[in-house]
Motif scaffolding. Structure first.
Motif, PDB file in Angstrom:
ATOM      1  N   GLN A 190     -14.983  21.942 -50.087  1.00 14.51           N
ATOM      2  CA  GLN A 190     -16.092  21.323 -50.594  1.00 14.51           C
ATOM      3  C   GLN A 190     -15.590  19.575 -50.732  1.00 14.51           C
ATOM      4  O   GLN A 190     -16.316  18.782 -50.416  1.00 14.51           O
ATOM      5  N   GLN A 191     -14.433  19.361 -50.921  1.00 13.59           N
ATOM      6  CA  GLN A 191     -13.925  18.012 -50.987  1.00 13.59           C
ATOM      7  C   GLN A 191     -13.833  17.455 -49.890  1.00 13.59           C
ATOM      8  O   GLN A 191     -14.638  16.424 -49.487  1.00 13.59           O
ATOM      9  N   ARG A 192     -13.542  17.902 -48.815  1.00 14.82           N
ATOM     10  CA  ARG A 192     -13.398  17.721 -47.479  1.00 14.82           C
ATOM     11  C   ARG A 192     -15.036  17.292 -47.005  1.00 14.82           C
ATOM     12  O   ARG A 192     -15.212  15.996 -46.506  1.00 14.82           O
ATOM     13  N   GLY A 193     -15.782  18.124 -46.996  1.00  9.19           N
ATOM     14  CA  GLY A 193     -17.031  18.162 -46.571  1.00  9.19           C
ATOM     15  C   GLY A 193     -17.907  16.751 -47.217  1.00  9.19           C
ATOM     16  O   GLY A 193     -18.322  16.107 -46.627  1.00  9.19           O
ATOM     17  N   LEU A 196     -16.029  13.269 -46.282  1.00 11.40           N
ATOM     18  CA  LEU A 196     -16.402  13.046 -45.149  1.00 11.40           C
ATOM     19  C   LEU A 196     -17.682  12.524 -44.784  1.00 11.40           C
ATOM     20  O   LEU A 196     -17.930  11.510 -43.927  1.00 11.40           O
ATOM     21  N   SER A 197     -18.781  12.744 -45.729  1.00 12.86           N
ATOM     22  CA  SER A 197     -20.010  12.037 -45.491  1.00 12.86           C
ATOM     23  C   SER A 197     -20.011  10.574 -45.998  1.00 12.86           C
ATOM     24  O   SER A 197     -20.587   9.806 -45.484  1.00 12.86           O
ATOM     25  N   GLU A 223      -9.650  10.286 -40.682  1.00 14.70           N
ATOM     26  CA  GLU A 223     -10.663   9.688 -40.939  1.00 14.70           C
ATOM     27  C   GLU A 223     -11.070   8.960 -42.120  1.00 14.70           C
ATOM     28  O   GLU A 223     -11.314   7.823 -42.044  1.00 14.70           O
ATOM     29  N   LEU A 224     -10.482   9.488 -43.175  1.00 10.98           N
ATOM     30  CA  LEU A 224     -10.453   8.781 -44.464  1.00 10.98           C
ATOM     31  C   LEU A 224      -9.503   7.488 -44.397  1.00 10.98           C
ATOM     32  O   LEU A 224      -9.988   6.610 -45.136  1.00 10.98           O
ATOM     33  N   GLU A 225      -8.230   7.783 -43.859  1.00  4.42           N
ATOM     34  CA  GLU A 225      -7.429   6.564 -43.914  1.00  4.42           C
ATOM     35  C   GLU A 225      -8.089   5.446 -42.947  1.00  4.42           C
ATOM     36  O   GLU A 225      -7.805   4.317 -43.219  1.00  4.42           O
TER      37      GLU A 225
END
Length: 460
Positions: free
Chosen positions: A10-13, A16-17, A410-412
């Motif tokens: 859930q955290q990743r999804g 990511l948005s 992607e986050l970085e």
């Protein structure tokens, strides 16, 4: 729902948005601030394969490369007049700041005396003694990159031991030395993914275990066919991994017990303090390598040997077949390198500068941790001397496998572009920040504030 309370999936999804929105918004800000660079890069890139003079430059997450007008101290100014507090510092190559005045003077002085002539200079003689004094080992050689220095030192290790293999730790980085380009996947050694044109099974000559795993290390050395363990004292070119208490003592004992040499690569951990991690923590390597900042930004590297290794290598040379050793490059040990190294060792890489770097790096680490806690993010910060990282995963990490899993590309990337738009540059390959002698408290506070602003947007 708070991010930290969510399951991993859930955290990743959800993150990511937010990441996509942040990166798109920040990319547009970046473009608008750099019209000259956009036009110049588009025109000038045609002469290069991939549009850049060195392919790693494509790894910056910005929409196009930052085009530098000048770099001084700890500040970069681009062709559009934007200034950046530089915490990347050439990924350690300029760890002591851009163009330190003593180094710049030495380069100007040597430039009128000749740049390369395959003969020693008075600076060369002085540097040999400085290296012995600074880093402890008594016998030194000069190369141009840490890759070269590591490669040459490993040749010596194999020559004097008569053993064919080396051992590395998963997640290691030692430049582009072929034998070190291996990884563990599901516990199995493999060639590092992404290698170009590699047709050999590198695992035939290289053993690999996880960092901090002493039982695995002991088992891997038990056959006594490993010439050398090559390692950084701290894994750095991934998400940073610190050694467990007692790890280095046990590593040294195991290598000695099995007749295996120990090579410590300090190219990144020179950030630790005067004499690098080896001196600060009392390590006793047989071989030592340092590149990147040792000449203040001029390409140069050093590799050193203990008395025992030097004696064995001298004996080996007296009996080996005459011919090319496979070590050395034409431009290595040139007088420009020695002039810059002497200035760096005598006037730049000094205790006073390290004290400043340590103090501000501690301030940076504390500030990052404060912002992470303020926004309840499941991240952590870690430091070795003047080198600081924030890692977008819980910590501490114990090995290279943990470090690989902790990466969130992607986050970085979104964070990096957002930091640039707030006047801060950090390393593009991981979330690494270096504090240099010219770095100011104001620049550190700017980075902490920018990081906090971005964290707030991600955690909202």
């Amino acid at each position: 729902m708070n991010i930290v309370d969510m399951s991993a999936s859930q955290q990743r999804g959800i993150v990511l948005s937010r990441i996509a929105e942040l990166r798109e918004r920040e990319a547009e800000v970046f473009r608008k601030a750099r019209p000259k660079a956009a036009a110049a890069v588009g025109k000038g890139a045609e002469g290069y394969f991939g549009g850049v003079p060195m392919h790693w430059m494509r790894d910056w997450p910005t929409p196009f490369p930052i085009l530098v007008e000048q770099a001084r101290g700890a500040t970069i100014t681009d062709v559009d007049g934007n200034t950046l507090a530089d915490f990347c510092l050439g990924d350690t190559g300029s760890m002591f700041g851009h163009s330190p005045a003593p180094v710049a003077r030495a380069i100007r002085r040597q430039s009128s005396r000749g740049l390369t002539y395959m003969l020693p200079s008075e600076d060369a003689l002085a540097v040999g003694l400085l290296l012995r004094e600074r880093f402890g080992l008594p016998h030194w050689q000069i190369a141009t990159t840490a890759t070269d220095a590591n490669r040459f030192a490993l040749r010596v290790a194999r020559a004097v031991t008569g053993r064919p293999k080396i051992l590395v730790f998963n997640g290691c980085y030692h430049g582009s030395v072929d034998e070190t380009m291996v990884r563990l996947k599901d516990g199995r050694p493999i060639n590092r993914p992404g290698l170009a044109g590699e047709f050999r099974d590198l695992t035939e000559a290289t053993r690999i275990v996880e960092f901090n795993d002493l039982p695995a290390l002991e088992a891997a050395l038990s056959d006594r066919d490993v010439a050398c363990v090559i390692t950084e004292p701290v894994l750095t070119n991934c998400c940073m991994v610190l050694p467990d208490p007692g790890f280095h003592d046990a590593l040294r004992k195991l290598t000695r017990d099995t007749g295996t040499l120990l090579l410590i690569d300090e190219t990144h951990t020179i950030s630790t303090g005067l004499g690098a991690y080896t001196s600060s923590h009392g390590l006793e390597p047989d071989l030592f390598v340092l590149g990147k900042p040792v000449a203040g930004g001029v390409p140069a590297s050093i590799w050193g040997m203990s008395d025992a290794v030097a004696a064995r290598y001298e004996e080996y040379n007296s009996t080996k077949e005459p011919g090319y050793s496979g070590m050395g490059t034409t431009l290595s040990a040139n007088p420009l390198q020695f002039a810059a190294m002497r200035a760096t060792l005598e006037e730049v890489m000094i205790e006073k500068n390290y004290a400043h770097m340590e103090r501000l790096a501690g301030r940076l680490e504390a500030g990052l941790r404060r912002e992470i806690a303020r926004h309840d993010l499941p991240w952590h910060a870690v430091r070795v001397g003047a080198r600081v990282e924030f890692i977008c995963a819980p910590g501490p990490l114990r090995n290279g496998g943990d470090a690989e899993d902790a990466h969130a590309p992607e986050l970085e990337a979104a964070i990096h572009v957002a930091l640039v738009n707030r006047g801060v540059l950090i390393a593009p390959f991981h979330n690494m920040m270096l504090v240099s002698p010219p770095t100011t408290a104001k620049q550190v506070d700017l980075l902490i504030s920018a990081f906090g602003d971005i964290a707030a947007k991600l955690a909202a």
